[in-house]
Design a protein around this motif. Structure first.
Motif, PDB file in Angstrom:
ATOM      1  N   HIS A 122      -3.536 -13.640  -0.792  1.00 53.27           N
ATOM      2  CA  HIS A 122      -3.672 -12.772   0.377  1.00 53.27           C
ATOM      3  C   HIS A 122      -3.788 -11.307  -0.005  1.00 53.27           C
ATOM      4  O   HIS A 122      -3.807 -10.453   0.891  1.00 53.27           O
ATOM      5  N   ALA A 123      -3.830 -10.984  -1.285  1.00 53.17           N
ATOM      6  CA  ALA A 123      -3.944  -9.600  -1.746  1.00 53.17           C
ATOM      7  C   ALA A 123      -5.298  -9.391  -2.419  1.00 53.17           C
ATOM      8  O   ALA A 123      -5.832 -10.292  -3.076  1.00 53.17           O
ATOM      9  N   MET A 124      -5.857  -8.204  -2.245  1.00 56.28           N
ATOM     10  CA  MET A 124      -7.154  -7.893  -2.847  1.00 56.28           C
ATOM     11  C   MET A 124      -6.994  -7.682  -4.343  1.00 56.28           C
ATOM     12  O   MET A 124      -6.069  -6.990  -4.787  1.00 56.28           O
ATOM     13  N   PRO A 125      -7.868  -8.261  -5.163  1.00 61.45           N
ATOM     14  CA  PRO A 125      -7.762  -8.095  -6.620  1.00 61.45           C
ATOM     15  C   PRO A 125      -7.936  -6.640  -7.026  1.00 61.45           C
ATOM     16  O   PRO A 125      -8.630  -5.853  -6.382  1.00 61.45           O
ATOM     17  N   LEU A 126      -7.289  -6.291  -8.158  1.00 60.35           N
ATOM     18  CA  LEU A 126      -7.336  -4.925  -8.675  1.00 60.35           C
ATOM     19  C   LEU A 126      -8.378  -4.759  -9.773  1.00 60.35           C
ATOM     20  O   LEU A 126      -8.333  -3.773 -10.524  1.00 60.35           O
ATOM     21  N   ASN A 127      -9.312  -5.688  -9.876  1.00 63.57           N
ATOM     22  CA  ASN A 127     -10.296  -5.605 -10.961  1.00 63.57           C
ATOM     23  C   ASN A 127     -11.189  -4.385 -10.822  1.00 63.57           C
ATOM     24  O   ASN A 127     -11.471  -3.698 -11.817  1.00 63.57           O
ATOM     25  N   ASP A 128     -11.648  -4.101  -9.623  1.00 61.24           N
ATOM     26  CA  ASP A 128     -12.601  -3.014  -9.398  1.00 61.24           C
ATOM     27  C   ASP A 128     -11.937  -1.775  -8.838  1.00 61.24           C
ATOM     28  O   ASP A 128     -12.574  -0.984  -8.132  1.00 61.24           O
ATOM     29  N   TYR A 129     -10.646  -1.600  -9.112  1.00 68.87           N
ATOM     30  CA  TYR A 129      -9.955  -0.426  -8.583  1.00 68.87           C
ATOM     31  C   TYR A 129     -10.349   0.818  -9.379  1.00 68.87           C
ATOM     32  O   TYR A 129     -10.496   0.740 -10.601  1.00 68.87           O
ATOM     33  N   PRO A 130     -10.511   1.974  -8.727  1.00 70.50           N
ATOM     34  CA  PRO A 130     -10.346   2.245  -7.298  1.00 70.50           C
ATOM     35  C   PRO A 130     -11.470   1.639  -6.467  1.00 70.50           C
ATOM     36  O   PRO A 130     -12.645   1.770  -6.794  1.00 70.50           O
ATOM     37  N   TRP A 131     -11.073   0.971  -5.371  1.00 70.65           N
ATOM     38  CA  TRP A 131     -12.030   0.247  -4.551  1.00 70.65           C
ATOM     39  C   TRP A 131     -12.950   1.213  -3.805  1.00 70.65           C
ATOM     40  O   TRP A 131     -12.504   2.221  -3.259  1.00 70.65           O
ATOM     41  N   SER A 132     -14.192   0.877  -3.773  1.00 67.44           N
ATOM     42  CA  SER A 132     -15.146   1.613  -2.948  1.00 67.44           C
ATOM     43  C   SER A 132     -15.221   0.964  -1.571  1.00 67.44           C
ATOM     44  O   SER A 132     -14.695  -0.133  -1.342  1.00 67.44           O
ATOM     45  N   ALA A 133     -15.871   1.637  -0.659  1.00 66.94           N
ATOM     46  CA  ALA A 133     -15.998   1.093   0.695  1.00 66.94           C
ATOM     47  C   ALA A 133     -16.792  -0.210   0.689  1.00 66.94           C
ATOM     48  O   ALA A 133     -16.467  -1.146   1.431  1.00 66.94           O
ATOM     49  N   GLU A 134     -17.818  -0.300  -0.152  1.00 61.37           N
ATOM     50  CA  GLU A 134     -18.610  -1.520  -0.229  1.00 61.37           C
ATOM     51  C   GLU A 134     -17.794  -2.683  -0.788  1.00 61.37           C
ATOM     52  O   GLU A 134     -17.918  -3.820  -0.319  1.00 61.37           O
ATOM     53  N   THR A 135     -16.932  -2.397  -1.783  1.00 57.72           N
ATOM     54  CA  THR A 135     -16.083  -3.456  -2.348  1.00 57.72           C
ATOM     55  C   THR A 135     -15.075  -3.952  -1.323  1.00 57.72           C
ATOM     56  O   THR A 135     -14.856  -5.162  -1.174  1.00 57.72           O
ATOM     57  N   ILE A 136     -14.448  -3.031  -0.596  1.00 58.96           N
ATOM     58  CA  ILE A 136     -13.472  -3.427   0.417  1.00 58.96           C
ATOM     59  C   ILE A 136     -14.147  -4.220   1.532  1.00 58.96           C
ATOM     60  O   ILE A 136     -13.631  -5.253   1.983  1.00 58.96           O
ATOM     61  N   ALA A 137     -15.308  -3.753   1.972  1.00 58.44           N
ATOM     62  CA  ALA A 137     -16.011  -4.453   3.052  1.00 58.44           C
ATOM     63  C   ALA A 137     -16.434  -5.850   2.625  1.00 58.44           C
ATOM     64  O   ALA A 137     -16.351  -6.801   3.412  1.00 58.44           O
ATOM     65  N   GLY A 138     -16.883  -6.011   1.379  1.00 61.27           N
ATOM     66  CA  GLY A 138     -17.269  -7.337   0.899  1.00 61.27           C
ATOM     67  C   GLY A 138     -16.108  -8.309   0.890  1.00 61.27           C
ATOM     68  O   GLY A 138     -16.252  -9.463   1.320  1.00 61.27           O
ATOM     69  N   TRP A 139     -14.932  -7.845   0.415  1.00 57.56           N
ATOM     70  CA  TRP A 139     -13.764  -8.731   0.387  1.00 57.56           C
ATOM     71  C   TRP A 139     -13.265  -9.038   1.797  1.00 57.56           C
ATOM     72  O   TRP A 139     -12.866 -10.172   2.095  1.00 57.56           O
ATOM     73  N   VAL A 140     -13.275  -8.049   2.676  1.00 56.36           N
ATOM     74  CA  VAL A 140     -12.812  -8.252   4.047  1.00 56.36           C
ATOM     75  C   VAL A 140     -13.699  -9.256   4.782  1.00 56.36           C
ATOM     76  O   VAL A 140     -13.214 -10.203   5.419  1.00 56.36           O
ATOM     77  N   MET A 141     -15.008  -9.094   4.692  1.00 57.95           N
ATOM     78  CA  MET A 141     -15.897  -9.992   5.411  1.00 57.95           C
ATOM     79  C   MET A 141     -15.876 -11.401   4.818  1.00 57.95           C
ATOM     80  O   MET A 141     -16.030 -12.390   5.529  1.00 57.95           O
TER      81      MET A 141
END
Length: 433
Positions: free
Chosen positions: A251-270
């Protein structure tokens, strides 16, 4: 459901009140003109209802009739049973018995209290009401991110299921500018995603933010023990009011691509919400309707500025190009591009010693470390250049000798410092050949 329960409570209380106050039982009332309350002399503690003797004239004031002397006849007349009532005259609504009045007054107060308690108890909201309330909070936010508090969580999130997917970004205002965490940058990117999804998926996905300083209890309930953290609460996950939320690593977003960009967050959310991908609408000057006008003005200004600089007299001096070449050399050997691309902090604060560190052991380097080492490289190169080009032009032999010794000593100290730092960071020893 809440409105229905409120109407039921109101109707029940009104029904009880009407029944207890005698609105449906007029025979329980006795007319004031037909009876009076007096206390028998023989039994002073017994309340009796005696027939009222009407006055000859209603216009004259009524005087209190004192009972006659305590004779046997008067005692029989004034000591009638309390339950004996003259039913010859039709009863009309008036004053009820004091005993019943006190009981009914007490019962009325109890019913009013129960009715007020029924209205004061918060009723469970329906799914439609929860979505409407969260949508209102979302519209009131500037970037579409809902500020998650314990009241909002208990009111709209607690329950066996929800008709929406909730995302919680853990934030801490006092840690936004610390090191590589970049919480402020992630919060801005998170806001771009929220503003886009507010229009693309209304009522299906809600993005919230929980601040650590004011919501420590909520952090413990969600099991957030470190930052950065972006958690997902699925619609089918039961959430209790007093129990911890059963979130796992999935239930947690991976930290591989941190700091997350808006596109990365939107991809995981959708992807986790099961919705189609959306395009992030980033505000940009190029997307403005005046972008062509700004481009023409910029190109015209650049052309005029370039023409004037080309014909400027000061650009004919060679020292300007020498200084520019030295600056480029210093920036290159300092690792300036590495510091900018990696976003390395200038210094590192040590919590144990309460001091700032300029150098890091190992392969990494801080901003101050790179610029210090670049300055040493530049000074050593200038010492070698002065010994090969400037020193032979000195005509005085004594001055030439002193200058040569100073250049050699300075170069040796710089070389020793550079080699010592290299050995401390890598553990490798420099061999002389």
């Amino acid at each position: 459901m809440a409105k229905m329960c409120g109407w039921r409570c109101a109707w029940t209380s009104v029904t009880v009140l009407m029944g207890l106050t005698g609105a449906w039982a007029p025979e329980t009332f006795i007319s004031l003109e037909q009876s009076t309350w007096q206390i028998s002399r023989s039994q002073p503690s017994v309340l009796e209802i005696l027939p009222h003797r009407p006055s000859p004239s209603k216009c004259k004031p009524r005087h209190r009739t004192h009972p006659p002397d305590h004779t046997e006849e008067s005692h029989q007349e004034y000591s009638r049973p309390a339950s004996r009532i003259d039913h010859s005259v039709p009863h009309r609504r008036g004053v009820m018995a004091p005993g019943r009045g006190a009981v009914r007054l007490l019962t009325t107060a109890i019913c009013i209290g129960l009715y007020s308690h029924c209205l004061a108890v918060p009723q469970e909201l329906t799914d439609v009401e929860k979505v409407a309330a969260l949508s209102k909070l979302q519209s009131q936010s500037s970037d579409g991110v809902i500020q998650l508090t314990k009241e909002v969580f208990d009111r709209y999130i607690v329950g066996p299921a929800r008709p929406f997917t909730l995302y919680v970004l853990a934030d801490a205002l006092h840690m936004r500018n610390q090191g590589n965490m970049k919480l402020g940058q992630v919060a801005r990117e998170y806001g771009l995603v929220a503003s886009t999804l507010r229009k693309a998926t209304p009522g299906k996905v809600f993005l919230t933010r929980a601040e650590f300083t004011s919501e420590k209890e909520l952090f413990g309930k969600l099991g957030i023990v470190s930052l950065p953290h972006l958690a997902l609460i699925p619609p089918s996950l039961p959430v209790g009011a007093a129990q911890a939320v059963g979130l796992t690593k999935d239930h947690a977003m991976p930290l591989n691509d941190y700091p997350w960009s808006a596109e990365t967050i939107a991809g995981w959310v959708m992807e986790t919400a099961g919705l189609p991908a959306v395009e992030i609408n980033r505000p940009s000057l190029l997307k403005s309707r005046f972008a062509p006008v700004f481009m023409l003005l910029f190109m015209a200004s650049a052309a005029v500025l370039g023409y004037r600089l080309y014909h400027a007299p000061f650009l004919r001096h060679t020292w300007i190009y020498m200084a520019g070449s030295l600056v480029i050399y210093w920036f290159s050997v300092s690792g300036g591009m590495y510091i900018i691309i990696r976003g390395m902090p200038f210094v590192q604060f040590d919590q144990r010693t309460r001091s700032s560190n300029l150098f890091l052991p190992g392969q990494g380097q801080l901003g101050a470390e790179g610029y210090i080492m670049g300055t040493q490289y530049l000074l050593f190169g200038l010492a070698v250049a002065a010994g090969t080009h400037l020193l032979p032009r000195v005509r005085d032999s004594a001055a030439r000798r002193r200058l040569g010794y100073a250049l050699i000593a300075g170069g040796a100290l710089l070389m020793r410092s550079i080699m010592g730092t290299h050995h401390w960071k890598t553990g490798m020893t420099t061999h002389w050949y």
